[in-house]
Design an enzyme around this catalytic site. Structure first.
Site, PDB file in Angstrom:
ATOM      1  N   ASP A  44      -2.931  -9.403 -11.219  1.00  0.00           N
ATOM      2  CA  ASP A  44      -4.434 -10.038 -12.040  1.00  0.00           C
ATOM      3  C   ASP A  44      -4.595 -10.392 -13.474  1.00  0.00           C
ATOM      4  OD1 ASP A  44      -7.586  -9.423 -11.892  1.00  0.00           O
ATOM      5  OD2 ASP A  44      -7.801  -8.005 -12.795  1.00  0.00           O
ATOM      6  N   ILE A 102      -0.305   6.986 -11.230  1.00  0.00           N
ATOM      7  CA  ILE A 102       0.417   8.113 -10.773  1.00  0.00           C
ATOM      8  C   ILE A 102       0.177   8.854 -11.542  1.00  0.00           C
ATOM      9  CG2 ILE A 102       2.362   8.670 -11.597  1.00  0.00           C
ATOM     10  CD1 ILE A 102       3.619   6.011 -12.129  1.00  0.00           C
ATOM     11  N   SER A 135       1.692  -4.842  -4.053  1.00  0.00           N
ATOM     12  CA  SER A 135       0.678  -4.589  -4.997  1.00  0.00           C
ATOM     13  C   SER A 135       0.225  -3.860  -5.706  1.00  0.00           C
ATOM     14  CB  SER A 135      -0.286  -5.508  -4.261  1.00  0.00           C
ATOM     15  OG  SER A 135      -1.767  -5.683  -4.875  1.00  0.00           O
ATOM     16  N   ASN A 136       0.599  -3.510  -7.279  1.00  0.00           N
ATOM     17  CA  ASN A 136       0.403  -2.121  -7.835  1.00  0.00           C
ATOM     18  C   ASN A 136      -1.051  -2.398  -8.409  1.00  0.00           C
ATOM     19  OD1 ASN A 136       0.800  -0.284  -9.320  1.00  0.00           O
ATOM     20  ND2 ASN A 136       1.821  -1.360 -10.985  1.00  0.00           N
ATOM     21  N   ASP A 150       6.191  -2.169  14.871  1.00  0.00           N
ATOM     22  CA  ASP A 150       5.363  -1.309  15.269  1.00  0.00           C
ATOM     23  C   ASP A 150       5.669   0.705  14.271  1.00  0.00           C
ATOM     24  OD1 ASP A 150       7.860   0.938  14.886  1.00  0.00           O
ATOM     25  OD2 ASP A 150       8.792  -0.617  17.146  1.00  0.00           O
ATOM     26  N   HIS A 163       1.425  -6.397  13.215  1.00  0.00           N
ATOM     27  CA  HIS A 163       0.972  -5.250  14.521  1.00  0.00           C
ATOM     28  C   HIS A 163       1.488  -5.860  16.096  1.00  0.00           C
ATOM     29  CE1 HIS A 163       1.352  -1.330  16.506  1.00  0.00           C
ATOM     30  NE2 HIS A 163       0.076  -0.961  15.819  1.00  0.00           N
TER      31      HIS A 163
END
Length: 476
Positions: A343, A420, A393-394, A450, A446
């Protein structure tokens, strides 16, 4: 003026000559005018129209983000002219000639197009210009043009701040040895070069700048224990009452996001979530942080997450693949170029760490430091932002526990990491203990992946993080 097979002119008779010089009044007048025209061009200098040439990746337009010069300024070779931003990367345009800036063709935040002039530079005509270059005529003199630009990743690598420091101290970047990645010239390299020239002795400094911890007497007092979490502070922005709606064009990285997310909507997503106990990893990181600081690298949790993902991709290569547009062929990528969503003030960008499968945790941390520094300054190059094969993506650095990440085509999987939290959990004996818990949310394509494959990969990734020592068995 040479005339072929002319026998006589102005009373002078040539019979055997193949070519004859003719001097009549009109020819002399034309020749004299043309000669004055060229003499004027040499004496007054040439105006070079500095065009934006093709910067690759199919980019046809860029946004001018910053000018490093103004009209009337003198520039030298390799001086930074401006910073432009496409929907894929930021590029520094540099000068090839010594000269004077005569005109800027764009204002800040305006769109510049490939093949169109950026600036006009007056150069010394006596130095000459390649004959294949275009000539621009502006009465009463003729001018010639030439274009040049230097893209990050080619020639001398240095940020605009480093180039400015070198210019202020009259240092040629070609004489400085870069110690950064890909021989990039850092601020420390300029300072060390100055020290050698002046005889000064500078203390050794690491490649990455580290902010030392404050002394205990100056540390900020800890929050009361009864406050379980920090209260979010709203970002103050000036309130503008325009009285009418404002329309702005979508440019830069936002434009890239529009294209990417529009393509992502064509992919049938499915999600999978789980929680990870990072108690052992938190302890390990605390032990390794001082060692990494000595080496000049800030060690976060992300290098461990990235390396664990790469080890998992070795077992489940379908997650490191891409599907063609016709959905007929799957390409398994040999390199693990794992992207990290960031970001920034320019918006969401996703640079990637190249070849994670052959990199150590420390090397990954060092590369992340570099990408984060360039991302904050808006200096990421095209190579940093392209070629990704898998993404993490944190989102937890901002807040939240679960997310629904969107796949970045042509990739087929992405993970979103929550914050966390210290939560109560039971151990094997049924005893309650404090655990460092993080939630992860996976999204996969998808069409070729799977749910069972995604769950097995997530379980393997989870096992590496919950038992960090187990990663040693598979590290190469």
């Amino acid at each position: 003026v040479c005339i072929h097979r002319v026998r006589s002119c102005s009373g002078i008779h040539f019979i055997k000559s193949k070519y004859v010089c003719v001097f009549d009044k009109s020819a002399l007048k034309f020749s004299h005018q043309q000669r004055l025209f060229r003499t004027s061009a040499v004496s007054c200098g040439q105006i070079v129209q500095f065009k934006l040439s093709d910067i690759g990746e199919g980019i046809t337009e860029v946004t001018v983000k910053e000018w490093y010069i103004k009209e009337g300024d003198s520039v030298s070779q390799f001086d930074s002219i401006c910073e432009v931003q496409s929907d894929k990367a930021s590029v520094t345009i540099t000068s090839r000639y010594d000269g004077i800036i005569r005109k800027l063709h764009y204002n800040l935040d305006e769109i510049a197009y490939v093949g169109k002039p950026l600036v006009d530079i007056e150069i010394d005509a006596s130095k000459g210009v390649s004959p294949e270059e275009d000539v621009v005529e502006t009465p009463p003199m003729s001018h010639e043009e030439h274009t040049h630009q230097e893209i990050k990743g080619h020639k001398t690598l240095a940020t605009p701040a480093v180039r400015r420091l070198a210019m202020e101290n009259n240092i040629k970047l070609s004489e400085v040895v870069g110690t950064g990645k890909d021989n990039r010239i850092l601020k420390e390299d300029i300072l060390n070069y100055l020290a050698k020239q002046t005889g000064a002795i500078l203390p050794p400094s690491p490649k990455a700048e580290i902010i030392p911890p404050l002394p205990k007497s100056e540390t900020v007092p800890a929050a009361p224990k009864d406050r379980a979490h920090k209260i979010p502070v709203p970002v103050s922005r000036p309130i503008v009452f325009s009285g009418k709606d404002k329309t702005e064009p979508i440019t830069g990285f936002q434009k890239a996001m529009v294209k990417t997310m529009s393509a992502a909507l064509k992919i049938p997503h499915f999600g999978y979530c789980d929680e990870i106990d990072l108690t052992q990893l938190v302890q390990l990181r605390e032990e390794l942080k001082p060692l990494a600081q000595i080496r000049g690298v800030k060690l976060s949790f992300m290098p461990f997450f990235i390396k664990a993902a790469s080890l998992g991709l070795l077992q489940y290569p379908i997650l490191n693949a891409s599907l063609d547009e016709s959905c007929q062929n799957v390409t398994y990528k040999a390199s693990h170029n794992i992207g990290v969503a960031m970001d920034t003030e320019q918006g969401l960008i996703v640079p990637n760490v190249k070849n994670v499968q052959v990199s150590s945790v420390f090397e990954i941390a060092s590369e992340l430091n570099r990408l984060q520094s360039l991302g904050s300054a808006g200096q990421l190059g095209t190579n940093d932002l392209s070629g990704g094969t898998f993404t993490l993506s944190n989102i937890g650095t901002i807040g939240g526990t679960y997310a629904k990440p969107v796949i970045l085509p042509p990739e087929v999987a992405i993970g979103a990491l929550g914050k966390i939290q210290v939560l109560p959990r039971f151990n094997g004996k049924g005893e309650v203990f404090k655990a460092q818990i993080m939630n992860v949310s996976w999204s996969a394509d998808h069409r070729i992946i799977d749910g069972a494959t995604m769950a097995r990969f997530s379980n393997l990734w989870k096992s590496y993080l919950e038992n960090p020592a187990s990663m040693l068995l598979d590290l190469k």
